[in-house]
Design a protein around this motif. Structure first.
Motif, PDB file in Angstrom:
ATOM      1  N   GLY A   1       7.708  -9.230  -6.500  1.00  0.00           N
ATOM      2  CA  GLY A   1       5.880  -8.837  -7.186  1.00  0.00           C
ATOM      3  C   GLY A   1       5.103  -8.110  -6.304  1.00  0.00           C
ATOM      4  O   GLY A   1       5.379  -8.686  -4.972  1.00  0.00           O
ATOM      5  N   PHE A   2       4.578  -7.556  -7.107  1.00  0.00           N
ATOM      6  CA  PHE A   2       3.918  -6.133  -5.652  1.00  0.00           C
ATOM      7  C   PHE A   2       2.203  -6.824  -6.692  1.00  0.00           C
ATOM      8  O   PHE A   2       1.526  -6.440  -7.429  1.00  0.00           O
ATOM      9  N   GLU A   3       1.470  -5.930  -5.371  1.00  0.00           N
ATOM     10  CA  GLU A   3      -0.078  -6.582  -5.702  1.00  0.00           C
ATOM     11  C   GLU A   3      -0.203  -5.126  -5.003  1.00  0.00           C
ATOM     12  O   GLU A   3      -0.171  -4.475  -4.207  1.00  0.00           O
ATOM     13  N   VAL A   4      -0.363  -4.011  -6.476  1.00  0.00           N
ATOM     14  CA  VAL A   4      -0.666  -2.259  -5.730  1.00  0.00           C
ATOM     15  C   VAL A   4      -1.144  -2.027  -5.091  1.00  0.00           C
ATOM     16  O   VAL A   4      -2.187  -1.520  -6.275  1.00  0.00           O
TER      17      VAL A   4
ATOM     18  N   LEU B   1       1.171  12.700  -8.179  1.00  0.00           N
ATOM     19  CA  LEU B   1       2.720  12.671  -8.522  1.00  0.00           C
ATOM     20  C   LEU B   1       3.096  11.721  -8.560  1.00  0.00           C
ATOM     21  O   LEU B   1       3.094   9.991  -9.701  1.00  0.00           O
ATOM     22  N   ILE B   2       3.923  11.566  -7.229  1.00  0.00           N
ATOM     23  CA  ILE B   2       4.852  10.811  -6.121  1.00  0.00           C
ATOM     24  C   ILE B   2       3.394   9.462  -6.587  1.00  0.00           C
ATOM     25  O   ILE B   2       4.417   8.556  -6.329  1.00  0.00           O
ATOM     26  N   ASN B   3       2.935   9.190  -5.928  1.00  0.00           N
ATOM     27  CA  ASN B   3       2.212   7.969  -5.437  1.00  0.00           C
ATOM     28  C   ASN B   3       1.781   7.314  -7.277  1.00  0.00           C
ATOM     29  O   ASN B   3       2.297   6.717  -6.498  1.00  0.00           O
ATOM     30  N   LYS B   4       1.033   8.103  -7.879  1.00  0.00           N
ATOM     31  CA  LYS B   4       1.084   7.511  -8.746  1.00  0.00           C
ATOM     32  C   LYS B   4       1.992   6.748 -10.021  1.00  0.00           C
ATOM     33  O   LYS B   4       2.450   5.624 -10.363  1.00  0.00           O
ATOM     34  N   THR B   5       3.013   7.315 -10.273  1.00  0.00           N
ATOM     35  CA  THR B   5       4.782   7.004 -10.882  1.00  0.00           C
ATOM     36  C   THR B   5       5.253   6.404  -9.450  1.00  0.00           C
ATOM     37  O   THR B   5       5.814   5.053 -10.738  1.00  0.00           O
ATOM     38  N   LEU B   6       4.767   6.220  -8.942  1.00  0.00           N
ATOM     39  CA  LEU B   6       5.407   4.819  -7.586  1.00  0.00           C
ATOM     40  C   LEU B   6       5.161   3.747  -7.548  1.00  0.00           C
ATOM     41  O   LEU B   6       4.765   2.611  -8.258  1.00  0.00           O
ATOM     42  N   CYS B   7       3.329   3.776  -7.768  1.00  0.00           N
ATOM     43  CA  CYS B   7       3.085   2.586  -7.924  1.00  0.00           C
ATOM     44  C   CYS B   7       3.472   2.295  -9.050  1.00  0.00           C
ATOM     45  O   CYS B   7       2.756   0.691  -9.112  1.00  0.00           O
TER      46      CYS B   7
ATOM     47  N   ILE C   1      12.436   8.979  -8.131  1.00  0.00           N
ATOM     48  CA  ILE C   1      11.270   8.046  -7.861  1.00  0.00           C
ATOM     49  C   ILE C   1      11.638   6.605  -8.081  1.00  0.00           C
ATOM     50  O   ILE C   1      11.475   6.038  -7.530  1.00  0.00           O
ATOM     51  N   ASN C   2      12.331   6.454  -9.426  1.00  0.00           N
ATOM     52  CA  ASN C   2      12.874   5.403  -9.756  1.00  0.00           C
ATOM     53  C   ASN C   2      13.794   4.509  -8.960  1.00  0.00           C
ATOM     54  O   ASN C   2      13.633   3.439  -8.911  1.00  0.00           O
ATOM     55  N   PHE C   3      14.842   5.904  -8.307  1.00  0.00           N
ATOM     56  CA  PHE C   3      15.365   5.179  -7.818  1.00  0.00           C
ATOM     57  C   PHE C   3      14.245   4.896  -6.151  1.00  0.00           C
ATOM     58  O   PHE C   3      14.995   3.638  -5.596  1.00  0.00           O
ATOM     59  N   LEU C   4      13.760   5.773  -5.828  1.00  0.00           N
ATOM     60  CA  LEU C   4      13.139   4.756  -4.779  1.00  0.00           C
ATOM     61  C   LEU C   4      12.119   3.774  -4.738  1.00  0.00           C
ATOM     62  O   LEU C   4      12.293   2.634  -3.782  1.00  0.00           O
ATOM     63  N   ALA C   5      11.930   3.820  -6.154  1.00  0.00           N
ATOM     64  CA  ALA C   5      11.060   2.443  -5.929  1.00  0.00           C
ATOM     65  C   ALA C   5      12.028   0.978  -6.044  1.00  0.00           C
ATOM     66  O   ALA C   5      11.635  -0.046  -5.480  1.00  0.00           O
ATOM     67  N   ASN C   6      13.087   0.963  -6.616  1.00  0.00           N
ATOM     68  CA  ASN C   6      14.414   0.020  -6.201  1.00  0.00           C
ATOM     69  C   ASN C   6      15.019  -0.313  -4.943  1.00  0.00           C
ATOM     70  O   ASN C   6      15.209  -0.749  -4.334  1.00  0.00           O
TER      71      ASN C   6
ATOM     72  N   LEU D   1       0.737  -1.142  -0.574  1.00  0.00           N
ATOM     73  CA  LEU D   1       0.119   0.297  -0.122  1.00  0.00           C
ATOM     74  C   LEU D   1       0.579   1.280  -0.071  1.00  0.00           C
ATOM     75  O   LEU D   1       1.625   1.747   1.067  1.00  0.00           O
ATOM     76  N   VAL D   2       0.534   2.181  -1.543  1.00  0.00           N
ATOM     77  CA  VAL D   2       1.642   3.498  -0.749  1.00  0.00           C
ATOM     78  C   VAL D   2       0.422   4.520  -0.642  1.00  0.00           C
ATOM     79  O   VAL D   2      -1.050   4.850  -0.988  1.00  0.00           O
ATOM     80  N   ILE D   3       0.940   5.273   0.952  1.00  0.00           N
ATOM     81  CA  ILE D   3      -0.071   6.415   1.352  1.00  0.00           C
ATOM     82  C   ILE D   3       0.921   7.839   1.255  1.00  0.00           C
ATOM     83  O   ILE D   3       2.556   7.486   1.548  1.00  0.00           O
ATOM     84  N   GLU D   4       0.514   7.968   0.180  1.00  0.00           N
ATOM     85  CA  GLU D   4       1.560  10.083  -0.129  1.00  0.00           C
ATOM     86  C   GLU D   4      -0.208  10.335  -1.523  1.00  0.00           C
ATOM     87  O   GLU D   4      -0.466  10.459  -1.638  1.00  0.00           O
TER      88      GLU D   4
END
Length: 511
Positions: free
Chosen positions: A33-36, A17-23, A116-121, A10-13
């Motif tokens: 793998g994630f169910e987001v 922009l950050i929320n959708k891109t991170l998801c 954001i790509n770094f955060l996701a990684n 669960l992404v709580i933000e």
């Protein structure tokens, strides 16, 4: 087909922009793998948490309707913290607040200042690391049960399997009965201090590589040095910051696991190399056996040819003895002729019977006589070659005569093949045995045109041949191995009309 498990996250933000891109990044993640799921406020987050079993939460600390700490309190009150692990996402976070969040049970925190790509990684790495901790067992040793439980609680929040022990004298027995991947021990303990405990543990070869972190309230540098010299991998002073403890534990465990993997890989590679060597050795033995079988067939053909004449003579003599006109004196001469022919057959059979029998013990023998024995046994095989043998039959070497016969046959066969391939009109082989500088020298030279320069430097290597698909490349390699076994050497060079093999062997002393 293996179905990959997907971890509910669960992404709580509140930033769209950050929320959708991170998801988006997390939805496309593999391993893990994630169910987001997504939420933009505490209210939306509670609704998702009440209807879905969320395993990981990415939590912004500052939300429109409250703080991250409030959600952490909500998780604790509903026991959702047992299934939901939190990674904090924040613009900035002070040291005191970080410590409080780790006490609440977060597994990591990340700065939103990064791409954001770094955060996701980093989220993927934190989750993967958390999952990997499940296979890591930590033993915490401290005479204070309260302190041991506190350290254990912090580590269990990170998914480590943790045991505690307040009696330092029981630690060694526990290690012998349980698999432990990391030991964390206090230094100041009443029954056995940490340094003495370390020395006891490191005496056992089974625990030489066990990672150990020492804890102490002392800041005495001599004590810390003694600790590290006694076998500790790292040291942490009390009272410690939880984040520092987790960092040291993660680094120490990660390094230990990598060392174990390298050790296992090294062992695996050694086994693979051993198996490959055995496989190659088996192939070599088969090829060498084939080579010997071919030589045995060659000898049988030679024997058959050599036996025809004496057998024919014996038959004629036996028929002659039946005649009435044969005088008694003539009969004696015929019997003597038959005996000589039988003696010749017996000698050749003895040569053949012992020729391929391996010698277990080294023997003193004459190389010159070895050549003579070969020519006596296989002379007709090389009848088209003019062979010249010179030297001293009283020069001796120490080795295995029958293996040396293989050397002679291989060299003569190679020369014979070269003569036939190049259609040499007057094939010649010159052999000389002599002594030079306390070495017995054997030179075998032919006039078959020499060895191609492209392979002459590698001619004694395995599978190198000048015969194309007709050759195995094992003959000369076997020659090299046989001579090396008795501390001999062989070299080859091209001379005016052909190739010259030069063997050097230690002189054989009397046994």
């Amino acid at each position: 087909m293996t179905i990959q498990h997907k971890f509910p996250i669960l992404v709580i933000e509140d930033s769209e922009l950050i929320n959708k891109t991170l998801c988006s990044y997390l939805s496309n993640s593999r391993l893990p793998g994630f169910e987001v799921f997504s939420a933009y406020s505490l209210k939306e987050a509670r609704e998702v948490l009440s209807t879905h079993a969320i395993e990981f939460i990415i939590l912004d600390l500052e939300l429109p309707d409250g703080t991250g700490e409030e959600l952490m309190g909500y998780l604790g009150s509903t026991e959702l913290y047992l299934q939901s692990k939190v990674i904090v996402l924040t613009g900035s976070i002070e040291k005191k607040r970080r410590e409080h969040l780790f006490q609440l049970g977060i597994i990591d925190y990340l700065s939103k200042d990064n791409p954001i790509n770094f955060l996701a990684n980093e989220i993927k790495k934190s989750v993967a690391q958390f999952l990997a901790h499940q296979d890591t067992c930590v033993l915490v040793v401290d005479d204070s049960q309260f302190f041991a439980d506190h350290v254990a609680s912090v580590l269990r929040n990170q998914n480590y399997t943790v045991h505690t022990c307040i009696e330092s004298t029981q630690v060694y027995d526990f290690l012998k009965e349980n698999i432990v991947n990391l030991l964390i021990t206090d230094l100041e303990m009443p029954q056995m201090d940490g340094i003495e405990l370390l020395r006891q543990i490191r005496k056992d070869d089974n625990f030489l590589d066990l990672p150990i972190i020492g804890l102490s309230g002392t800041t005495n540098q001599d004590m810390i040095s003694r600790l590290l010299k006694s076998g500790a991998n790292d040291f942490l002073a009390k009272p410690f910051i939880i984040e520092n403890l987790l960092l040291k534990v993660d680094v120490t465990v990660s390094l230990y696991k990598k060392q174990r993997k390298l050790s296992e890989l090294n062992q695996f590679l050694q086994e693979e190399i051993k198996n490959k060597v055995e496989e190659i050795r088996t192939k070599d033995q088969v090829m060498e056996l084939d080579n010997r079988h071919a030589q045995m067939g060659q000898m049988i053909n030679a024997l058959t040819h050599q036996w025809k004449q004496p057998l024919h003579g014996i038959t004629l003599a036996a028929e002659y003895l039946k005649e009435d006109f044969v005088a008694p004196g003539q009969k004696q001469e015929v019997v003597q002729t038959i005996q000589e022919q039988v003696r010749f057959l017996t000698e050749t059979m003895d040569y053949f019977r012992h020729f391929f029998k391996p010698h277990k013990e080294m023997e003193r023998f004459s190389p010159f006589q070895a050549f003579q024995n070969i020519f006596k046994l296989l002379g007709d095989t090389y009848h088209e070659i003019d062979i010249s043998l010179k030297g001293d039959e009283n020069l001796f070497v120490l080795g295995y005569p029958n293996e040396f016969y293989q050397v002679i046959i291989n060299l003569l066969n190679n020369a014979q093949d070269a003569f036939r391939e190049k259609r040499v009109l007057h094939p010649q082989v010159f052999i000389e045995v002599f002594k030079e500088h306390k070495k017995i020298m054997i030179v075998v030279r032919d006039n078959a045109g020499g060895i191609p320069e492209s392979v002459i430097e590698r001619i004694f290597d395995q599978f190198v041949t000048t015969k194309g698909s007709k050759g195995t490349g094992i003959g000369l390699q076997m020659v090299y191995s046989v001579l090396k076994k008795i501390s001999g050497k062989i070299e080859v060079r091209n001379v005016k009309e052909g190739a010259e093999f030069i063997m050097s062997l230690p002189e054989g002393k009397s046994l």
